[in-house]
Design an enzyme around this catalytic site. Structure first.
Site, PDB file in Angstrom:
ATOM      1  N   PHE A  73       0.849  -1.200   0.000  1.00  0.00           N
ATOM      2  CA  PHE A  73       0.000   0.000   0.000  1.00  0.00           C
ATOM      3  C   PHE A  73       0.885   1.249   0.000  1.00  0.00           C
ATOM      4  O   PHE A  73       1.869   1.320   0.745  1.00  0.00           O
ATOM      5  CB  PHE A  73      -0.899  -0.030   1.238  1.00  0.00           C
ATOM      6  CG  PHE A  73      -2.014   0.963   1.169  1.00  0.00           C
ATOM      7  CD1 PHE A  73      -3.165   0.689   0.442  1.00  0.00           C
ATOM      8  CD2 PHE A  73      -1.915   2.186   1.815  1.00  0.00           C
ATOM      9  CE1 PHE A  73      -4.204   1.610   0.369  1.00  0.00           C
ATOM     10  CE2 PHE A  73      -2.952   3.114   1.742  1.00  0.00           C
ATOM     11  CZ  PHE A  73      -4.095   2.825   1.010  1.00  0.00           C
TER      12      PHE A  73
ATOM     13  N   ASP B 296       1.788  -6.044   7.407  1.00  0.00           N
ATOM     14  CA  ASP B 296       0.603  -5.188   7.454  1.00  0.00           C
ATOM     15  C   ASP B 296      -0.605  -6.122   7.270  1.00  0.00           C
ATOM     16  O   ASP B 296      -0.755  -6.734   6.210  1.00  0.00           O
ATOM     17  CB  ASP B 296       0.698  -4.162   6.309  1.00  0.00           C
ATOM     18  CG  ASP B 296      -0.507  -3.232   6.233  1.00  0.00           C
ATOM     19  OD1 ASP B 296      -1.558  -3.551   6.829  1.00  0.00           O
ATOM     20  OD2 ASP B 296      -0.399  -2.191   5.553  1.00  0.00           O
TER      21      ASP B 296
ATOM     22  N   LYS C 297     -11.791  -2.079   8.226  1.00  0.00           N
ATOM     23  CA  LYS C 297     -12.186  -2.866   7.051  1.00  0.00           C
ATOM     24  C   LYS C 297     -13.081  -4.014   7.525  1.00  0.00           C
ATOM     25  O   LYS C 297     -14.215  -3.797   7.932  1.00  0.00           O
ATOM     26  CB  LYS C 297     -10.951  -3.345   6.308  1.00  0.00           C
ATOM     27  CG  LYS C 297     -10.073  -2.188   5.816  1.00  0.00           C
ATOM     28  CD  LYS C 297      -8.870  -2.699   5.068  1.00  0.00           C
ATOM     29  CE  LYS C 297      -7.867  -1.607   4.759  1.00  0.00           C
ATOM     30  NZ  LYS C 297      -8.323  -0.635   3.762  1.00  0.00           N
TER      31      LYS C 297
ATOM     32  N   ARG D 145     -12.413  -4.197  -7.484  1.00  0.00           N
ATOM     33  CA  ARG D 145     -12.211  -5.056  -6.306  1.00  0.00           C
ATOM     34  C   ARG D 145     -13.565  -5.424  -5.729  1.00  0.00           C
ATOM     35  O   ARG D 145     -14.398  -4.561  -5.482  1.00  0.00           O
ATOM     36  CB  ARG D 145     -11.432  -4.303  -5.217  1.00  0.00           C
ATOM     37  CG  ARG D 145      -9.962  -4.434  -5.288  1.00  0.00           C
ATOM     38  CD  ARG D 145      -9.264  -3.945  -4.036  1.00  0.00           C
ATOM     39  NE  ARG D 145      -9.917  -2.887  -3.288  1.00  0.00           N
ATOM     40  CZ  ARG D 145      -9.414  -2.318  -2.195  1.00  0.00           C
ATOM     41  NH1 ARG D 145      -8.240  -2.727  -1.741  1.00  0.00           N
ATOM     42  NH2 ARG D 145     -10.040  -1.355  -1.557  1.00  0.00           N
TER      43      ARG D 145
END
Ligand SMILES: Cc1ncc(COP(=O)(O)O)c(C=O)c1O
Length: 452
Positions: free
Chosen positions: A140, A237, A263, A412
């Site tokens: 990321f 991560d 998330k 996605r």
């Protein structure tokens, strides 16, 4: 292929798929959890890997803290139920179960990027024969920026200076702190490339457990073994893994990890993040010290010198953002009931169905899948590639199906086990077929919104 506006090609096939999916939903052990979330009835939400939906439990926890603030003011720090003062520590058992850690190895604190800064400040101490900070290009962007800034802080070539497009392009130096970036392979991380880059000049390496774009799941234990064989510290991560994929951070020997809770964990926009440090490193002094890392019983002595907590708590910096921490308490209750094992099983079944249906679309429609097929190498979302991904994502959204778009060509799709149904997956892939067959996406512009 002839494209007829409004045509629903293969309607018989889709009706069969839908009937099958509804049977899977009826048999789904986790189906009742959907009612614990605010799922808009006419929508299919496939963006829970970006911002998870609100649950009744998370909402109740925030409202409780608001009420405590209203009624008790400052006394909420000790009089809240539970007290705000050590709420982060109290949430550790629930988090530890999700990531395979011991309770004193995890803490809810900071944010993803801030936690990474803390961990790099703690662990990245380049020395003469070990100057390299190793990352992969698929990571990321915020993680890459943080890595660049630590190399620069130690006097390495400064990627953050204007005119230097990327540290990856800066020549490596054997005598100065250096960022080494493992290049991607067709959107994925080449595990063999990564292993090769992990040489004995690496001080610290860190990667994502699940890649944010492709959904590729990394072989954590193998990477840790390799890193430790060459004497490097290694971290992960978990932002796209936690809540979708079980981890075994302690047993795998991971040195450090960090993640967000907004998330899959559904703790709300900008929710407080999480951090893991293996117990063998608990003697380390935090690179960035702050009073919230103090020993809890002595923090209010207000001593001028830092007296750190004995466990991972020492890596906290400042006062926890209570209103963004409280929802996690509610979410963790749901995860404890559902169990990460059952969540993973359903998630794999959902992504398997999604990929099989996309594979079955006529090739001329131009869809392909970036995500690895092997269940051992895929996380909780699927990256569907299409040349017109930006417009296809907008067309889906206009139909009430919420994906996200990652440039240049990925839609996605994250079917979240706690609230996505098998029938939602079928409806989504059917919509993809209809959208491109009828050129519905051409009604939308190619530009992407600022977000997604
Ligand atoms: C994999 C990953 N790492 C880091 C971040 C940055 O997180 P934060 O903005 O919470 O620091 C994100 C944000 O979505 C992410 O997906």
């Amino acid at each position: 292929m002839t494209r007829v506006a409004g045509a629903d090609v293969r309607s018989g096939f889709w009706e069969e798929q839908l009937a099958h999916a509804k049977r899977c939903d009826a048999d789904d052990e986790l189906r009742a959890f959907r009612d614990r979330f605010y799922v808009a009835p006419e929508r299919i939400y496939l963006d829970g890997n970006s911002l998870g939906l609100l649950s009744h439990e998370a909402e109740a926890a925030v409202l409780r803290v608001l009420g405590e603030w209203r009624e008790q003011g400052i006394d909420g720090w000790s009089g809240g139920a539970p007290p705000w003062y050590d709420l982060a520590e109290r949430l550790a058992p629930g988090i530890a179960g999700l990531v395979g850690a011991r309770e004193h190895e995890v803490i809810a604190t900071g944010s993803t990027t801030v936690n990474l800064h803390q961990l790099l400040a703690t662990f990245y101490r380049p020395q003469t024969a070990r100057q390299v900070l190793l990352v992969d290009a698929q990571n990321f962007p915020s993680d890459l920026y943080a890595a660049q800034s630590h190399v620069a802080l130690h006097g390495g070539a400064g990627a953050l200076h204007p005119g230097s497009a990327s540290q990856a392009q800066a020549p490596e130096s054997a005598t100065a702190p250096t960022l080494r970036v493992v290049p991607g392979r067709d959107g994925l991380v080449g595990v063999a490339d990564l292993m090769q880059a992990l040489g004995d000049d690496v001080a610290v390496a860190f990667f994502s457990s699940v890649q944010y774009r492709s959904g590729q799941l990394m072989p954590i234990r193998e990477i840790v073994e390799r890193a430790h064989r060459v004497g490097a510290i290694v971290g992960f991560d978990l932002s796209h893994g936690i809540g979708a994929v079980p981890h075994q951070l302690h047993d795998d020997g991971v040195d450090f990890a960090f993640w967000c809770h907004y998330k899959y964990l559904g703790s709300g926009p900008g929710a407080v993040g999480g951090l893991f440090v293996h117990e063998r490193h608990h003697e380390r002094w935090p690179g960035l010290a702050g009073w919230w890392g103090s020993h809890k019983e002595r923090q209010f002595d207000m001593a001028p010198t830092f007296d750190p907590a004995s466990g991972v708590g020492r890596f906290q910096i400042g006062t926890p953002h209570l209103l963004s921490l409280a929802p996690l308490e509610g979410s963790l209750k749901i995860f404890a009931e559902a169990g990460i094992g059952r969540i993973r099983d359903k998630s794999l079944a959902l992504t398997e169905l999604l990929m099989t249906l996309v594979d079955g679309l006529d090739r001329s429609l131009g869809f392909s899948i970036e995500t690895p097929r092997n269940p051992g190498a895929r996380g909780g979302h699927v990256a569907v590639r299409h040349m017109e991904a930006a417009r296809v994502a907008k067309a889906l959204k206009a139909r009430g199906i919420i994906p996200d778009f990652r440039p240049p060509d990925v839609v996605r799709l994250a079917p979240v086990a706690l609230y996505t149904r098998f029938e939602d997956v079928v409806t989504t892939v059917r919509a993809l077929e209809q959208i491109v067959t009828t050129r519905e996406h051409e009604r939308f512009d190619e530009g992407r919104a600022v977000i997604a």
